[in-house]
Write an enzyme that holds these catalytic residues in place. Structure first.
Site, PDB file in Angstrom:
ATOM      1  N   ASP A 126      -3.547  -5.813  -1.782  1.00  0.00           N
ATOM      2  CA  ASP A 126      -4.271  -4.542  -1.848  1.00  0.00           C
ATOM      3  C   ASP A 126      -5.152  -4.442  -3.103  1.00  0.00           C
ATOM      4  OD1 ASP A 126      -4.888  -2.043  -0.821  1.00  0.00           O
ATOM      5  OD2 ASP A 126      -2.822  -1.478  -0.477  1.00  0.00           O
ATOM      6  N   TRP A 161     -10.704  -2.887   1.158  1.00  0.00           N
ATOM      7  CA  TRP A 161     -11.335  -1.750   1.867  1.00  0.00           C
ATOM      8  C   TRP A 161     -12.855  -1.844   1.939  1.00  0.00           C
ATOM      9  CZ3 TRP A 161      -9.210   0.584  -3.009  1.00  0.00           C
ATOM     10  CH2 TRP A 161      -7.814   0.501  -3.035  1.00  0.00           C
ATOM     11  N   GLY A 162     -13.397  -3.049   1.882  1.00  0.00           N
ATOM     12  CA  GLY A 162     -14.850  -3.187   2.033  1.00  0.00           C
ATOM     13  C   GLY A 162     -15.617  -3.204   0.716  1.00  0.00           C
ATOM     14  N   ASP A 183      -8.523   3.240   5.115  1.00  0.00           N
ATOM     15  CA  ASP A 183      -7.351   3.228   6.005  1.00  0.00           C
ATOM     16  C   ASP A 183      -7.605   3.919   7.347  1.00  0.00           C
ATOM     17  OD1 ASP A 183      -6.250   2.100   3.806  1.00  0.00           O
ATOM     18  OD2 ASP A 183      -4.599   3.524   3.604  1.00  0.00           O
TER      19      ASP A 183
END
Ligand code: GLA
Length: 382
Positions: A126, A161-162, A183
């Site tokens: 993450d 997340w891009g 998300d």
């Protein structure tokens, strides 16, 4: 080769979040086997955030929370392996995970070694609490190298997340799948926004590394963390069907996020549909091509053709309108003009019904509100 086709499995986050524990994980392992998911191709069981203690031990190693995982992680990994499955765990490129547990920043090689010793086969990595002074690409490269140096084959699932257009560089730093968006939540708008945002990036997915538009919410029906836990009521079965089909069409990893121990028969059947999974796992992993984009009129429909291996194709219709509508593909938009002498032999991929050879130069089908229809097509003589 790892991730030759989009990885498939189950992840604890969407439903259980910080409530994850050994009983839930072993239960998910049993359900994956006993309820037919393993035979359908799902193989990774992944523990997401919230599995460790809040502090490392005196040697700087991560420690599983003994209340949640009383037998430790090697025990869980051994159980997963004894069922012929693969074991995944979670960490973070920042100093803390998103839920506040220790992250791997500055501990990459120690953590990769620990994971390898436990028998980990998959790492989700993450991006929370990432230092401002840090380098995003280098952080993923460093963990990628740490995993490779660990002596174990570990699939690397990045989750930033891009940030910094990961589709442009994740493949080159050795990542096998990368989250490209924020998300997902258990809601129709959430999954349609996510997948539409990646339409132009799926062309970068290919064997070895896939764009990951997040885990599935199929069958959650508002229960669980990304549902009621975050204020969402869930989707209808028709919407879950659209979601699953869309992920299949885009060669997205299929990581189930619902409680597979208690799934509705409809959603269980959907996620085990052989024809849909074959479209997702097609070895050429080509992105779908949108054929309605030239339409001069805005319409709440999306129509795609996806080239599959062995001269087969998938044709998909999505209807975002509030009422049932007819969707239509003109074969000339798929490169097959009327005068060419060939047409398509069509089968409904969801029901398995063989529709037959189409005489006209178009094919149409009725699509429910928020629903989809998907067909496989082969060439036939007109
Ligand atoms: C981020 C990720 C999620 C999940 C949580 C865990 O939000 O994008 O998929 O892993 O962290 O805290």
């Amino acid at each position: 080769m790892l991730a030759k086709t989009p990885p498939m499995g189950w992840n604890s986050w969407n439903t259980f979040a910080n409530k994850v524990n050994e009983e839930i994980i072993l239960g998910a392992v049993d359900a994956l086997v006993e309820k037919g998911y393993k035979d359908a191709g799902y193989e990774y069981i992944v523990i997401d955030d919230c599995w460790s203690l809040k502090n490392r031990d005196k040697d700087g190693k991560l420690v599983p929370d003994p209340e949640k995982f009383p037998h430790g992680m090697k025990y869980v990994a051994d159980y997963v392996h004894s069922k012929g499955l693969k074991f995944g765990i979670y960490s973070c490129a920042g100093v803390r995970t998103c839920a506040g547990y220790p992250g791997s920043y500055g501990h990459e090689y120690t953590d990769a070694k620990t994971f390898a010793e436990w028998g980990v086969d998959f790492l989700k990595y993450d991006f929370c609490f990432f230092p401002k002074s840090g380098d995003n690409k280098n952080a993923y490269l460093t963990m990628s190298m740490a995993l490779k140096a660990s002596g174990r084959k570990i699939l690397f699932s990045a989750c930033n997340w891009g940030t910094d257009e990961p589709w442009k560089w994740m493949r080159s730093v050795g990542v096998h799948m990368y989250r490209s968006t924020g998300d997902i939540y258990d809601n129709y708008k959430s999954f349609t926004d996510i997948i539409q945002s990646q339409e132009e990036n799926f062309c970068m997915s290919a064997p070895g590394c896939f764009n990951d538009p997040d885990m599935l919410i199929v069958g959650m029906h508002g229960k669980g963390h990304v549902g009621e836990g975050c204020g969402y009521e869930g989707c209808t079965e028709t919407e879950y069907e659209s979601h699953f089909v869309r992920w299949c069409l885009c060669s997205a990893p299929l990581m189930i996020g619902g409680d597979i121990r208690n799934m509705s028969p409809f959603c269980e059947k959907l996620m085990q549909n052989k024809a849909l999974i074959a479209i997702n796992q097609d070895e050429e992993a080509r992105p779908p091509y949108r054929v309605d984009a030239t339409s001069f009129q805005w319409s709440p429909k999306e129509i795609f053709i996806k080239h599959l291996s062995n001269n087969r194709f998938a044709i998909a219709f999505f209807n975002h309108a509030d009422s049932e509508t007819e969707c239509q593909i003109f074969f000339q938009e798929a490169g097959v003009p009327y005068y060419c002498g060939v047409t398509f032999d069509i089968t409904d991929a969801i029901s398995g019904e063989h529709i037959g050879v189409i005489d006209q130069d178009y094919f149409k089908a009725s699509v429910p509100s928020h629903g989809c229809r998907i067909f496989t097509a082969e060439f036939a003589k007109r």
